[in-house]
Scaffold this motif. Sequence first.
Motif, mmCIF file in Angstrom:
data_model
loop_
_atom_site.group_PDB
_atom_site.id
_atom_site.type_symbol
_atom_site.label_atom_id
_atom_site.label_comp_id
_atom_site.label_asym_id
_atom_site.label_seq_id
_atom_site.Cartn_x
_atom_site.Cartn_y
_atom_site.Cartn_z
ATOM 1 N N GLN A 44 -2.513 11.723 -9.929
ATOM 2 C CA GLN A 44 -3.355 11.184 -10.998
ATOM 3 C C GLN A 44 -4.773 10.911 -10.518
ATOM 4 N N GLU A 45 -4.888 10.357 -9.327
ATOM 5 C CA GLU A 45 -6.191 9.921 -8.819
ATOM 6 C C GLU A 45 -6.891 10.971 -7.960
ATOM 7 N N LYS A 46 -6.189 12.128 -7.741
ATOM 8 C CA LYS A 46 -6.735 13.176 -6.866
ATOM 9 C C LYS A 46 -7.109 12.590 -5.505
ATOM 10 N N LEU A 47 -6.111 11.967 -4.891
ATOM 11 C CA LEU A 47 -6.283 11.248 -3.636
ATOM 12 C C LEU A 47 -5.085 11.541 -2.750
ATOM 13 N N ASN A 48 -5.258 11.466 -1.431
ATOM 14 C CA ASN A 48 -4.089 11.701 -0.586
ATOM 15 C C ASN A 48 -3.201 10.454 -0.545
ATOM 16 N N THR A 49 -1.955 10.679 -0.148
ATOM 17 C CA THR A 49 -0.980 9.586 -0.202
ATOM 18 C C THR A 49 -1.257 8.509 0.832
ATOM 19 N N SER A 50 -1.998 8.819 1.895
ATOM 20 C CA SER A 50 -2.345 7.786 2.877
ATOM 21 C C SER A 50 -3.197 6.700 2.235
ATOM 22 N N SER A 51 -4.210 7.112 1.464
ATOM 23 C CA SER A 51 -5.076 6.133 0.804
ATOM 24 C C SER A 51 -4.312 5.353 -0.259
ATOM 25 N N VAL A 52 -3.408 6.033 -0.966
ATOM 26 C CA VAL A 52 -2.597 5.341 -1.972
ATOM 27 C C VAL A 52 -1.753 4.256 -1.310
ATOM 28 N N LEU A 53 -1.085 4.600 -0.214
ATOM 29 C CA LEU A 53 -0.241 3.622 0.473
ATOM 30 C C LEU A 53 -1.056 2.447 0.995
ATOM 31 N N LEU A 54 -2.282 2.706 1.421
ATOM 32 C CA LEU A 54 -3.117 1.608 1.908
ATOM 33 C C LEU A 54 -3.573 0.698 0.771
ATOM 34 N N ALA A 55 -3.791 1.257 -0.405
ATOM 35 C CA ALA A 55 -4.094 0.409 -1.559
ATOM 36 C C ALA A 55 -2.894 -0.460 -1.904
ATOM 37 N N VAL A 56 -1.710 0.128 -1.903
ATOM 38 C CA VAL A 56 -0.464 -0.604 -2.180
ATOM 39 C C VAL A 56 -0.273 -1.723 -1.165
ATOM 40 N N PHE A 57 -0.469 -1.399 0.109
ATOM 41 C CA PHE A 57 -0.345 -2.379 1.185
ATOM 42 C C PHE A 57 -1.294 -3.549 0.960
ATOM 43 N N ALA A 58 -2.553 -3.253 0.618
ATOM 44 C CA ALA A 58 -3.553 -4.310 0.454
ATOM 45 C C ALA A 58 -3.192 -5.239 -0.700
ATOM 46 N N VAL A 59 -2.764 -4.680 -1.815
ATOM 47 C CA VAL A 59 -2.407 -5.523 -2.960
ATOM 48 C C VAL A 59 -1.208 -6.398 -2.624
ATOM 49 N N ALA A 60 -0.213 -5.827 -1.956
ATOM 50 C CA ALA A 60 0.979 -6.607 -1.594
ATOM 51 C C ALA A 60 0.621 -7.754 -0.651
ATOM 52 N N VAL A 61 -0.207 -7.487 0.350
ATOM 53 C CA VAL A 61 -0.625 -8.542 1.278
ATOM 54 C C VAL A 61 -1.445 -9.595 0.549
ATOM 55 N N ALA A 62 -2.359 -9.161 -0.334
ATOM 56 C CA ALA A 62 -3.184 -10.118 -1.087
ATOM 57 C C ALA A 62 -2.314 -11.002 -1.974
ATOM 58 N N ARG A 63 -1.284 -10.454 -2.585
ATOM 59 C CA ARG A 63 -0.379 -11.261 -3.389
ATOM 60 C C ARG A 63 0.356 -12.286 -2.527
ATOM 61 N N HIS A 64 0.675 -11.907 -1.323
ATOM 62 C CA HIS A 64 1.373 -12.833 -0.425
ATOM 63 C C HIS A 64 0.456 -13.979 -0.002
ATOM 64 N N THR A 65 -0.787 -13.652 0.345
ATOM 65 C CA THR A 65 -1.696 -14.681 0.869
ATOM 66 C C THR A 65 -2.458 -15.413 -0.232
ATOM 67 N N GLY A 66 -2.612 -14.778 -1.394
ATOM 68 C CA GLY A 66 -3.448 -15.337 -2.436
ATOM 69 C C GLY A 66 -4.931 -15.088 -2.212
#
Length: 457
Positions: free
Chosen positions: A244-266
């Motif tokens: 959908q975003e015309k992006l490689n899966t490495s960048s997608v996984l890093l976005a997912v990682f960042a959101v998950a960590v941010a949700r954990h820490t606030g």
Amino acid sequence: MAERILVPFHGEGEGVGELTWAQIGLWEGMVVAGRSVTVAGSAPVPPGSTVEQQADLLGFIVGRHQALRTRLRFRDTGLPLQVCVASGEVPLEIVDTDGDPVEAAKTVEARYREVDFDYETEFPIRMAVIRRDGNPAYMVAVYLHTALDAGGLTALLTDMFARDPVTGAAAAPVTAIQPLEQARRQHSGSGRRQSDAAIVYLEHALRAMHPSQFGEPRHPDRGIRMINYRSPATALAIERIAAQEKLNTSSVLLAVFAVAVARHTGIGQVMAMLMVGNRFRPGFADSVSPLVQLSPYLIDVGGVSLGDAVERARTSVFNAYKNAYYDPYAQEAAIDRVRAERGEIDYSCVYNDRRQQDRDAIPERPATDDEILAALPLAEHEWLYRPAMSTRRLFVTVDDGPASVDYLMTADTRFFSDDDIIALAASFENVAVQTALNPTRPTGVGAESAVPVGDPR
């Protein structure tokens, strides 16, 4: 029973030089650990193979790749030198077993890993052939980490499999830049400019990051817990997002990682040190050598949509990769300068994507909503223990699984309870699914922190 034979090798290029930047980082890690750190691989040998053929293979790879015929030379002070020789002999062990060759191979690999290398006299490769009923059945190889990293091992295996099956000739000459030449270029004017630019970026990231994204210790006893979380749903979700975003899966996984960590820490701003392979640089793709270095990944996912977070990851990942090639001593000096200004800063979150699959591949038919949701109940996790686990506050490794993405995570128990660890691993999956199904949904951090984050829809 076991015996050893000495295998001669001959190759092009020899000399003495400084360690490369990647070698320095790996060497200093071994000094801190007080032991050799290794990379290993084992595989069945083709039926009908002989010990002589395996010896020929060993001589071929050591002669062909300078890193495998390079030892260290210690000096009175400072770092050791790398010493590459053009010819010599390397041992091949032949181990006979009456039992399962696979189990025998595991035993040999464990023995090779447990015994430190003799850095000045031993070449950085240990290889054994496992025989059953007099016939070679399995091969084991353990490499010193200063000789190659995971990308270097992949390059080595690719080169081995490309040999002519009849003549044993190499498919092509070695054109990749080898360690002695890497070190020479790193000490040149262009090398220093590259390092200086990377250090400027590092200082910016350290000054901009939250000084303690995991807060103060919440549990008194320090320990390390390791979990492996297997997620088929994440594998489907990230391919769809990438398409959908015309992006490689490495960048997608890093976005997912960042959101998950941010949700954990606030905290919307997330910083992690990425392990970057550097093989996108000219002359490095096929280099049998270590090239990985750490680089800051800094991203703010607060108050935006999940789709916006993915788009922000595109730029953040580019910056991290661009600036992942530098002098480790200059990095240490930069960290000291920022600490003198800001006090203690927590940069002990590390992320390593070591998947081997094509990260730019676009699926012919991305998964549907129903297919992604149906994969959610297939997630599973297990607690692991390994003697040499990372001591970072959080260390996330992403691996290929069987039709899944596998998260191997270690966490410091002062900052993460077992429930925290499971919840964070599951959050990686939930964020991936949420982003695939509804990229306009808020991240749930910052201004939108009241949005429930557990529902995958």
